[in-house]
Enzyme design. Structure first.
Site, short mmCIF file in Angstrom:
data_model
loop_
_atom_site.label_atom_id
_atom_site.label_comp_id
_atom_site.label_asym_id
_atom_site.label_seq_id
_atom_site.Cartn_x
_atom_site.Cartn_y
_atom_site.Cartn_z
N LYS A 115 -7.08 5.26 -7.19
CA LYS A 115 -6.37 5.60 -5.95
C LYS A 115 -6.71 7.03 -5.51
O LYS A 115 -6.78 7.32 -4.32
CB LYS A 115 -4.85 5.48 -6.11
CG LYS A 115 -4.37 4.15 -6.68
CD LYS A 115 -4.79 2.97 -5.86
CE LYS A 115 -4.98 1.75 -6.73
NZ LYS A 115 -6.06 0.87 -6.38
N GLU A 199 3.44 11.64 -3.45
CA GLU A 199 3.43 11.50 -1.99
C GLU A 199 4.87 11.52 -1.49
O GLU A 199 5.79 11.22 -2.25
CB GLU A 199 2.83 10.13 -1.60
CG GLU A 199 1.34 10.03 -1.76
CD GLU A 199 0.80 8.66 -1.40
OE1 GLU A 199 1.60 7.73 -1.16
OE2 GLU A 199 -0.43 8.51 -1.35
N HIS A 234 6.51 -6.72 -4.84
CA HIS A 234 5.08 -6.54 -4.57
C HIS A 234 4.30 -7.85 -4.52
O HIS A 234 3.07 -7.84 -4.52
CB HIS A 234 4.44 -5.56 -5.56
CG HIS A 234 5.13 -4.22 -5.55
ND1 HIS A 234 5.04 -3.37 -4.48
CD2 HIS A 234 5.96 -3.64 -6.43
CE1 HIS A 234 5.79 -2.30 -4.72
NE2 HIS A 234 6.35 -2.44 -5.89
N ARG A 291 -11.69 -7.36 -2.72
CA ARG A 291 -11.85 -8.80 -2.97
C ARG A 291 -11.45 -9.57 -1.72
O ARG A 291 -10.92 -9.00 -0.78
CB ARG A 291 -10.92 -9.22 -4.11
CG ARG A 291 -9.46 -8.93 -3.77
CD ARG A 291 -8.46 -9.54 -4.72
NE ARG A 291 -7.12 -9.46 -4.16
CZ ARG A 291 -6.33 -8.40 -4.20
NH1 ARG A 291 -6.75 -7.29 -4.79
NH2 ARG A 291 -5.13 -8.42 -3.66
C1 MV4 Z 1 4.22 3.75 -0.74
C2 MV4 Z 1 5.48 3.41 -0.21
C3 MV4 Z 1 6.21 4.40 0.40
N1 MV4 Z 1 5.73 5.65 0.49
N2 MV4 Z 1 3.78 5.01 -0.63
C4 MV4 Z 1 3.40 -0.41 -2.87
C5 MV4 Z 1 2.13 -1.04 -3.24
C6 MV4 Z 1 1.09 -0.02 -3.15
N3 MV4 Z 1 -0.02 -0.56 -2.44
C7 MV4 Z 1 1.70 1.13 -2.44
N4 MV4 Z 1 3.07 0.79 -2.20
C8 MV4 Z 1 3.90 1.61 -1.53
N5 MV4 Z 1 3.47 2.87 -1.36
C9 MV4 Z 1 4.53 5.93 -0.03
N6 MV4 Z 1 4.09 7.18 0.03
C10 MV4 Z 1 5.93 2.11 -0.37
C11 MV4 Z 1 5.16 1.21 -1.03
C12 MV4 Z 1 5.75 -0.07 -1.18
C13 MV4 Z 1 5.25 -1.17 -0.56
C14 MV4 Z 1 4.09 -1.11 0.19
C15 MV4 Z 1 3.59 -2.21 0.79
C16 MV4 Z 1 4.24 -3.42 0.64
C17 MV4 Z 1 5.37 -3.51 -0.09
C18 MV4 Z 1 5.89 -2.40 -0.71
C19 MV4 Z 1 7.05 -2.50 -1.43
C20 MV4 Z 1 7.55 -1.41 -2.04
C21 MV4 Z 1 6.90 -0.20 -1.93
#
Ligand code: MV4
Length: 498
Positions: A115, A199, A234, A291
């Protein structure tokens, strides 16, 4: 390319084989001992057993997959999703053994698998990132100062994580030190890499991703977005394209950013660039999935493209046959994941035999599945039974069509998420388009579902019918409760024949 070995199972193995067959390419299935009678095995031109049921002894064993490819004279290997699909060493190994890997290079995967490396690459191209660090933090005191500058709540993420693994929300400064220590040790034990970064925590985001395609000649295009905010722990539950919230302007800028991210890692094949969209409709790059994704069919519906065929053509070295300006989106597509899980019981995976299994049909309905009536859902793998995808001229038609298709879907023998998905389709927040990633947590209560004992209600209905229709013979009951609809959303059928 004359023969493709599909290093996967279930619906995605079948889905890949269908496109290969349409292109006149032969297919090889691999299977574990639990999948001997699986549909992907019957569909393929050839099939090779690669080991015992646990995936660690079959679908994840590189040596066995390579040996199967060699034995069957395959030219190429398609990894599907899950299993080894994002394993950079596998991509490299396939190539080193003289086969074509249908996917990006190991180096692209490695860069996006970190990441931090992905963020650094995006930063170089001025792609918007959530305020935070783009380098690993190891000093707690230094991190505290940065956190105070960013402002709480803060999210600590593991660089090697992804898909929500290894994330920690910190509400205030007092909790920071403890949470960071926990995050680091968790990252070490889960990924063997303790690098973490911080973040600002975006509290109510939408999760929007852009599909990209890159060929081996440096051309990259995007195929618009998919809205994936409706998820649970997720795991995405409902996906749609286009997103009801994006304006044409945001779509264009986000699409351009996604193309730049793909170019930054010399991406080839089909990939997905994930973004968060906040309440002010500002978007931030999150990560890239290297993917084909489960939800790719919604993009296929709105663009008219076959993503697996595009992957194959790219792997053969062909140039993309279209430019960005040639790609148009039309209509609206929605996908729901039909999983063998019990929504009334905290979505606990359910196992069993598909006593009844009848799929919906008719205009605008696509079912990607890997099961037939009478088959057992193996305990060893993902509980997804099928993907149900619908297409309509607009969002409203697609929602109506999805409800109709769910009602036509008859599954008994295992609990499924169908009733839950029906609830989503009828929920005001979903229908209005006003929702975020907390949809399930905010709106779903198990009481919404009809979790009566189906046998009990069937008996009650039978007695009622007998009383009412006394004199009629051959009472036949078919209970709609297999979809687990709530009283409000119930569609219980009692049929009788004279
Ligand atoms: C975040 C966020 C809020 N703020 N980053 C979850 C999976 C990963 N791809 C990154 N994710 C998140 N990153 C910041 N700075 C909230 C999530 C997140 C989320 C993102 C997409 C879809 C569902 C989610 C569920 C919980 C948290």
């Amino acid at each position: 390319m004359k023969k493709i070995l599909v290093a996967n199972r279930g619906e995605i193995a079948l889905r890949v084989m269908r496109s290969a067959r349409e292109m006149g390419i032969k297919t090889v299935a691999v299977f574990s001992e639990a999948d001997r009678n699986a549909l992907h095995v019957r569909y393929a031109d050839e099939a090779v057993c690669i080991g015992p049921p646990p995936s660690s002894q079959s679908y994840l064993v590189m040596d066995n997959l390579i040996e199967a490819a060699r034995k069957t004279n395959a030219d190429a290997i398609h990894p599907g999703y899950g299993f080894l699909s994002e394993n950079a060493d596998f991509a490299d190994r396939v190539k080193a053994e003289g086969f074509i890997f249908i996917g990006p290079s190991g180096d692209s995967m490695r860069m996006m698998g970190s990441k931090l490396a992905a963020k650094a690459a995006a930063e170089k191209h001025n792609i918007p990132l959530v305020p935070g660090t783009s380098k690993a933090i190891d000093d707690v005191n230094e991190a505290k100062i940065i956190a105070a500058k960013i402002g709480f709540p803060i999210l600590i993420k593991a660089s090697a994580g992804g898909g929500g693994k290894g994330m920690r929300i910190v509400e205030n400064e007092n909790d920071f030190e403890e949470q960071m220590k926990l995050a680091v040790s968790e990252a070490v034990s889960s990924f063997g890499d303790g690098s973490v970064f911080i973040e600002r925590y975006v509290t109510s985001p939408r999760h929007i991703e852009i599909q990209v395609l890159g060929d081996q000649h440096g051309n990259v295009v995007h195929l618009f977005e998919r809205e994936c905010s409706i998820q649970r722990r997720h795991q995405k539950v409902v996906e749609e394209a286009p997103s009801s919230i994006l304006t044409p302007e945001i779509r264009e800028v986000m699409g351009r950013c996604a193309v730049q991210v793909a170019k930054a890692c010399h991406y080839t094949g089909a990939g997905t660039v994930e973004f968060l969209l906040d309440e002010n409709k500002s978007f931030y790059f999150l990560e890239m999935n290297t993917r084909l994704q489960v939800e790719h069919p919604v993009t296929e519906f709105i663009t008219g493209l076959d993503l697996v065929k595009e992957q194959i053509k790219i792997a053969r070295g062909e140039k993309l046959s279209f430019r960005q300006g040639d790609i148009e989106m039309k209509g609206h597509a929605i996908e729901v994941r039909v999983c063998a899980e019990d929504p009334a019981n905290n979505f606990l995976p359910d196992i069993g035999t598909l006593k009844t299994y009848r799929t919906p049909k008719g205009p605008g309905v696509r079912v990607d599945d890997g099961f037939e009536e009478g088959m057992e859902i193996p305990i060893y793998y993902d509980p997804m039974i099928a993907k149900l995808i619908v297409y309509g001229k607009d969002r409203s038609e697609a929602i109506g069509r999805m409800i109709r298709a769910i009602d036509e879907y008859h599954i008994s023998g295992v609990s499924t998420t169908l009733g839950f998905c029906r609830m989503v389709m009828q929920h005001d927040a979903f229908v209005s388009g006003n929702f975020d990633t907390h949809f399930v947590k905010n709106y779903f209560k198990p009481e919404m579902l009809d979790n009566n004992d189906p046998a009990e209600s069937e008996i009650a209905a039978l007695i009622a019918l007998k009383v009412l229709r006394d004199g009629k013979k051959n009472i036949h009951l078919s209970s709609g409760s297999v979809n687990g609809h709530s009283s409000q959303w119930k569609s219980r059928r009692a049929e009788y024949r004279d």
